[in-house]
Design a protein around this motif. Structure first.
Motif, short mmCIF file in Angstrom:
data_model
loop_
_atom_site.label_atom_id
_atom_site.label_comp_id
_atom_site.label_asym_id
_atom_site.label_seq_id
_atom_site.Cartn_x
_atom_site.Cartn_y
_atom_site.Cartn_z
N PRO A 2 10.26 11.21 -26.49
CA PRO A 2 9.34 11.84 -25.53
C PRO A 2 9.38 11.16 -24.17
CG PRO A 2 8.14 10.48 -27.09
CD PRO A 2 9.54 10.53 -27.58
N LYS A 3 9.21 11.97 -23.14
CA LYS A 3 9.10 11.41 -21.80
C LYS A 3 7.75 10.70 -21.66
CE LYS A 3 12.00 14.41 -18.96
NZ LYS A 3 12.00 15.36 -17.81
N LYS A 4 7.75 9.65 -20.87
CA LYS A 4 6.52 8.95 -20.57
C LYS A 4 5.92 9.48 -19.27
CE LYS A 4 6.95 6.45 -24.20
NZ LYS A 4 6.03 6.63 -25.34
N LEU A 5 4.64 9.26 -19.13
CA LEU A 5 3.94 9.78 -17.95
C LEU A 5 4.61 9.34 -16.66
CD1 LEU A 5 1.40 11.34 -16.97
CD2 LEU A 5 0.19 9.14 -16.96
N ILE A 6 5.10 8.11 -16.60
CA ILE A 6 5.69 7.59 -15.37
C ILE A 6 6.96 8.34 -14.98
CG2 ILE A 6 7.18 5.82 -16.41
CD1 ILE A 6 6.15 3.98 -14.08
N GLU A 7 7.57 9.03 -15.93
CA GLU A 7 8.78 9.79 -15.62
C GLU A 7 8.47 11.15 -15.01
OE1 GLU A 7 12.01 9.15 -18.79
OE2 GLU A 7 10.16 8.71 -19.88
N VAL A 8 7.20 11.53 -15.03
CA VAL A 8 6.85 12.89 -14.61
C VAL A 8 5.87 12.91 -13.44
CG1 VAL A 8 5.85 15.08 -15.39
CG2 VAL A 8 7.24 13.70 -16.97
N ALA A 9 4.79 12.17 -13.53
CA ALA A 9 3.74 12.29 -12.51
C ALA A 9 2.89 11.03 -12.49
CB ALA A 9 2.86 13.51 -12.80
N LEU A 10 2.38 10.70 -11.30
CA LEU A 10 1.45 9.59 -11.11
C LEU A 10 0.45 9.96 -10.03
CD1 LEU A 10 3.63 6.32 -11.00
CD2 LEU A 10 2.08 7.02 -12.82
N PRO A 11 -0.80 9.49 -10.12
CA PRO A 11 -1.76 9.67 -9.02
C PRO A 11 -1.47 8.63 -7.94
CG PRO A 11 -2.82 8.50 -10.81
CD PRO A 11 -1.43 8.82 -11.28
N LEU A 12 -0.39 8.87 -7.20
CA LEU A 12 0.16 7.85 -6.32
C LEU A 12 -0.82 7.39 -5.25
CD1 LEU A 12 2.89 6.46 -6.21
CD2 LEU A 12 3.60 8.10 -4.48
N GLU A 13 -1.55 8.34 -4.68
CA GLU A 13 -2.46 7.98 -3.59
C GLU A 13 -3.54 7.01 -4.07
OE1 GLU A 13 -5.29 10.08 -0.22
OE2 GLU A 13 -4.06 11.32 -1.54
N ALA A 14 -4.09 7.28 -5.26
CA ALA A 14 -5.15 6.41 -5.79
C ALA A 14 -4.59 5.02 -6.09
CB ALA A 14 -5.75 7.01 -7.05
N ILE A 15 -3.38 4.96 -6.65
CA ILE A 15 -2.77 3.67 -6.96
C ILE A 15 -2.53 2.88 -5.68
CG2 ILE A 15 -0.73 2.54 -7.93
CD1 ILE A 15 -0.47 5.00 -9.80
N ASN A 16 -1.96 3.55 -4.68
CA ASN A 16 -1.65 2.87 -3.44
C ASN A 16 -2.91 2.41 -2.69
OD1 ASN A 16 1.11 3.00 -3.74
ND2 ASN A 16 1.31 4.93 -2.66
N LYS A 17 -3.94 3.21 -2.79
CA LYS A 17 -5.21 2.82 -2.14
C LYS A 17 -5.74 1.53 -2.74
CE LYS A 17 -9.98 4.39 -1.48
NZ LYS A 17 -10.97 5.43 -1.83
N GLU A 18 -5.76 1.45 -4.06
CA GLU A 18 -6.27 0.24 -4.70
C GLU A 18 -5.33 -0.94 -4.49
OE1 GLU A 18 -9.15 -0.25 -5.94
OE2 GLU A 18 -9.79 1.83 -5.74
N ALA A 19 -4.02 -0.69 -4.49
CA ALA A 19 -3.07 -1.78 -4.25
C ALA A 19 -3.24 -2.36 -2.86
CB ALA A 19 -1.64 -1.26 -4.43
N SER A 20 -3.49 -1.49 -1.89
CA SER A 20 -3.68 -1.96 -0.51
C SER A 20 -4.98 -2.74 -0.37
CB SER A 20 -3.67 -0.77 0.46
OG SER A 20 -2.44 -0.09 0.39
N SER A 21 -6.05 -2.24 -0.96
CA SER A 21 -7.35 -2.91 -0.83
C SER A 21 -7.40 -4.21 -1.61
CB SER A 21 -8.48 -1.99 -1.26
OG SER A 21 -8.37 -1.71 -2.65
N GLU A 22 -6.50 -4.37 -2.58
CA GLU A 22 -6.51 -5.56 -3.43
C GLU A 22 -6.26 -6.83 -2.63
OE1 GLU A 22 -3.63 -6.83 -6.94
OE2 GLU A 22 -4.66 -4.95 -7.36
N LYS A 23 -5.55 -6.69 -1.50
CA LYS A 23 -5.24 -7.89 -0.73
C LYS A 23 -6.46 -8.49 -0.07
CE LYS A 23 -0.37 -7.21 -0.13
NZ LYS A 23 0.80 -7.36 0.72
#
Length: 938
Positions: A2-23
């Motif tokens: 089976p394909k994994k979620l990361i091979e198909v779709a990610l909520p990229l904006e939400a991930i990037n927002k938290e990654a940026s604010s983490e600093k």
């Protein structure tokens, strides 16, 4: 499989927002345990690992149900990447994530899934059967730590002993002593049977207790070298390097000062005023409104003698430094005051005390003759000891030696508290009193390293924040002219007590289970020590970006002194290993070509072994900074690229060693308020490649077959990306994933003459199809918008001849007068120009506008987004016809592409804003209308 979620779709904006604010998250965040360079955000690693384990619902559900299920997983992911939701390893969000992972594992293993997220025993049992996570380039420990936080076994490999120690401190040591209460006598005297110290909280309390003892004992031994000023505790002594003036008639010691500002806080301004008295510069300090009479005496072009005015070339400063004739003068003293800082002129007695400090030991190891980002050697600073004042060497040596003494105290107290007398050392997984004492010593040594980070002559006083910035504001060791010497015994910036507290707070957020392992091993061999095929996720070194080994020697010399008895194998060499390090350093490998070959061949060996040993059911994920992102200057005005230029080399090696790239995800990890980010469209900090082994016997393809497949498959993927509101700034990078998925599924793509197509050429074809896709979307636009696009490409928002506008308008089957009436351009005096977004009128009502266009709608949306926010823009979007709204979205991508290619950075920022906000606007608009219009918000 089976394909994994990361091979198909990610909520990229939400991930990037938290990654940026983490600093901006500090206390308790694992990145504050010890400095490491180019560390990936925890949020990104957490999301990537979760999505690598969880199945994509499209594998077993109809499309509409799969979409809803993905949305549910996205909602979970959006909570999972939030630090406040994840810092407690027992948070409901983490257990929900573990439950989802366990459900996918159960399918793979053919076992019954857990009944609910409350069925924790069943979840843990399944996670124990999950493949272990391996990071063969573990670095700062982000990926192993987040694997452990998700409940997966973590294996960290790295050649660098400093990186290995960081990983041991994060994932290996805490599980050995999880849930133990503190052993210190202060706690033992008040211990209660009901006390609980989950995970590593007991260890954290002991680090605090014995850290306080170290501070008190150090003060007893060397406190006389840290005098008060008029009864006030000194925070820092600010020094200026000096060089003999080249003028033979002067020869004064000329101070080299970058800035005379001490504090720029409004109402608390302070600065140094240099004055010449008797052929010598003296320093005075002034407070209150005003500014220093001159900014400084040195810049990238050279310096100037304040006594005689003679220019001082940097070459003269280098020669004098190499001859040992650079000096230092105390320029100001900063003290602790009620309500802030006090700034004072230098005190001769304080200068004499500093000069009389004699360190009992200092590192004799030499800095590299040449290395990426190193400049200090040019000025005579050639050993690690040269980077510190004698008083700093005295302090660091004292604190390092006290680690061993603290260990003996912990050992005796641990025995008294009931820990067993077990001779097995920490390095071999011991859990007795001796091993526990060594564990506390590890964290105390890391606190000493935090002190070293700012207790050196490459640390600066920051006048904007009234604090000290450590040596590593970037991934280099540049020269610093005026430096701040912190007082480790103060209660202000960069003191030892704070260093201990930073370390203890990190310990309190560490999951401390399941067991983890960190080994010193090169990346080729790292996979060989894992008992079962692992899930591999890693952040490899970025070509010629960061000289990790050379930089980490700065810390290694102090860690070795404090921990050589604890980890004798790890600290057996005088400095960190260099030859096997996988970076492209021309200084080390005899030129750029040899450095490139070293990097390429090493990476290919790594990829070959990973492909052979990785778990077949899970994709490999690789982080890579694939493009130069920015350039920074040092004190000499020399520049250093801060991102890799080895992207194509990296991809070529992956493909040739049998991997297929199935997805690429741009990960933005920079804060939007950083100087480079303001007014710019900085690229994503890194890109995550999702790879699978290419099946044996994969077919070959001709160039034309590859191009046909690309034109068939890539547009659908691009449509999904743009409808998912991926920012235009990331679109080209995201297109690489589905494009390379086509290219890398073939064993080779060959030209008509039989020559294999290179990755560089494949990337060019992917970009070509991306251009075709955007141009095709343009063809669906209304005539006024197509006119405006063509005009913008040539003139931007500037003026052009009326005749050109008339010719273009006829070609687009529209009149210039109609375009002016439609409100998108201004025509006067024989000139025509498009209106900028801010020139569009407020209160626009699309229902009453007789000449609607997607161009006009897009510009009104940008005006509202930039001026009033998403709420106002969403209300307007709710009033637009579906075709117009969709046209505005398509325009944003096309316009961004044009603006970026034409160097119109400010325009590109506006178009990027509209495209990346469109998804949120569409949802809010649907709510405002009370119904989702068919076809618009799918």
């Amino acid at each position: 499989m089976p394909k994994k979620l990361i091979e198909v779709a990610l909520p990229l904006e939400a991930i990037n927002k938290e990654a940026s604010s983490e600093k901006s998250i500090r206390h308790g965040h694992p990145s504050t345990l010890h400095l490491w360079w180019a560390r990936r955000p925890l949020a990104t690693a957490r999301a990537v690992l979760f999505a690598s384990v969880v199945d994509d619902p499209g594998e077993h559900l109809p499309e509409d149900q799969a979409t809803r299920e993905r949305e549910r997983l996205f909602a979970l992911l959006e909570r999972l990447v939030n630090w406040d939701e994840a810092k407690d390893p027992d948070s409901p969000t983490l257990w929900e994530a573990r439950h989802e992972m366990a459900k996918s594992l159960a399918k793979t293993l053919g076992k019954a899934p857990p009944r609910s997220k409350e069925d924790r025993a069943a979840i843990l049992a399944l996670l124990q059967e999950a493949p272990p996570v391996l990071d063969p380039f573990a670095g700062g420990g982000t990926i192993p730590l987040e694997a452990q936080r998700l409940g997966l076994r973590a294996y960290a490999g790295d050649l660098n002993p400093v990186a290995v120690l960081i990983n041991k401190a994060l994932v290996e040591v805490p599980p050995l002593f999880a849930d133990l209460p503190p052993v210190n006598p202060e706690y033992q005297a008040k211990r209660q049977p009901t006390d609980r110290f989950p995970r590593a909280k007991g260890l954290a309390e002991d680090v605090r207790f014995y850290g306080r003892w170290m501070r008190e004992e150090a003060w007893r031994r060397i406190g006389a070298y840290y005098p008060t000023l008029n009864g006030k505790t000194v925070i820092a002594w600010l020094w200026a390097r000096t060089v003999p003036c080249p003028n033979p008639a002067c020869r004064a010691d000329a101070p080299l000062v970058r800035s005379f500002w001490l504090s720029k806080k409004r109402g608390k301004e302070a600065y140094v005023v240099p004055e010449v008295e008797g052929g010598r510069v003296v320093f005075r300090v002034k407070t209150g409104s005003g500014a220093p009479p001159l900014e400084g005496t040195v810049n990238r072009r050279g310096a100037q003698c304040l006594v005689c005015g003679t220019p001082i070339p940097l070459e003269h400063v280098r020669r004098e430094g190499q001859a040992g004739r650079l000096g230092a003068r105390l320029m100001a003293i900063v003290t602790e005051e009620r309500g802030g800082r006090g700034y004072h002129a230098p005190d001769p007695e304080h200068e004499r005390v500093a000069e009389h400090a004699v360190p009992p030991w200092q590192p004799s190891s030499r800095l590299p003759e040449k290395a990426l980002g190193f400049r200090a050697q040019n000025y005579g600073l050639t050993t690690h000891a040269d980077l510190f004042t004698p008083r700093q060497l005295l302090a660091l040596g004292t604190f390092s030696d006290l680690v061993a003494e603290a260990r003996e105290r912990v050992y005796r107290d641990a025995l008294e508290a009931g820990l067993p007398e077990d001779p097995t050392p920490l390095a071999q997984g011991g859990r007795g009193a001796r091993a526990y004492a060594e564990a506390v010593g590890v964290y105390l040594a890391l606190a000493v390293d935090r002190l070293a980070e700012s207790g050196n002559t490459l640390s600066r006083w920051q006048s904007a924040g009234d604090k000290v910035a450590g040596a590593f504001s970037r991934q280099a060791l540049p020269m610093v002219w005026d430096y701040a010497e912190v007082n480790p015994f103060s209660s202000s910036t960069r003191n030892f007590t704070d260093a201990v507290e930073w370390v203890a707070e990190v310990l309190e957020t560490i999951p401390a289970r399941p067991p983890g392992e960190a080994r010193q091993v090169n990346a080729v061999e790292a996979v060989n020590g894992v008992p079962t095929p692992p899930l591999i996720s890693t952040d490899p070194p970025y070509y010629d970006n960061v000289p990790y080994a050379d930089l980490s020697d700065f810390f290694y010399v102090w860690l070795r002194r404090a921990l050589r008895d604890t980890y004798p194998d790890l600290f057996r060499t005088l400095l960190t290993p260099k030859e096997e390090e996988l970076i492209a350093d021309p200084h080390r490998h005899g030129g750029p070509d040899a450095a490139r070959r070293h990097f390429e061949e090493g990476m290919r060996r790594v990829f070959r072994n990973l492909r052979a040993r990785a778990h077949p059911h899970y994709p490999l994920t690789l982080y890579y900074a694939f493009k130069q992102q920015e350039v920074e200057e040092d004190e000499e005005g020399e520049t250093e690229a801060v991102a890799s230029t080895g992207w194509e080399t990296f991809l070529q090696g992956l493909v040739e060693e049998g991997f297929q790239v199935v997805a690429t995800w741009p990960m933005r990890t920079e804060r939007s308020n950083r100087p480079r980010g303001l007014g710019s469209n900085a690229l994503a900090s890194s890109i995550v490649l999702v790879c699978r082994p290419r099946p044996e016997g994969a077919p070959r393809a001709s160039r034309q077959e590859f191009l046909r497949a690309l034109r068939t498959e890539l547009p659908k993927a691009l449509e999904d990306l743009t409808r998912g509101s991926i920012p235009p700034v990331d679109l080209a990078q995201s297109a690489i994933g589905p494009g390379m998925a086509v290219f890398s599924r073939y064993s080779a793509v060959v030209e008509p003459d039989g020559r294999p197509l290179s990755v560089r050429e494949a990337l060019a074809l992917i970009n070509q199809v991306l251009d075709e896709f955007l141009a095709e979307e343009e063809a669906e636009l209304d005539a006024p918008s197509r006119f405006a696009l063509a005009w913008y490409e040539q003139y931007g928002y500037g003026e052009g001849p009326y005749g050109d506008a008339e010719t273009l308008a006829k070609a687009k089957n529209v009149a210039v007068s109609a375009l002016e009436e439609g409100g998108i351009l201004l025509a006067q005096g024989g000139k025509v120009r498009l209106l900028r977004p801010e020139e569009y009128p407020e209160g626009w009502d699309p229902k009453s506008d007789r000449r609607l266009s997607a161009w006009e709608a897009a510009h009104h949306l940008i005006r509202l987004l930039e001026g009033e926010g998403e709420g106002a823009a969403a209300r307007l979007l709710a009033e637009l016809p579906p075709t117009l709204a969709e046209g505005a979205r398509a325009l944003a991508y096309r316009l961004y592409q044009m603006a970026e290619r034409r160097g119109r950075a400010e325009d590109a920022q506006s178009f990027n804003l509209l495209a990346k906000s469109y998804g949120h606007l569409a949802v809010e608009a649907a709510r405002a209308r009370g119904a989702v219009q068919e076809g618009l918000f799918e």
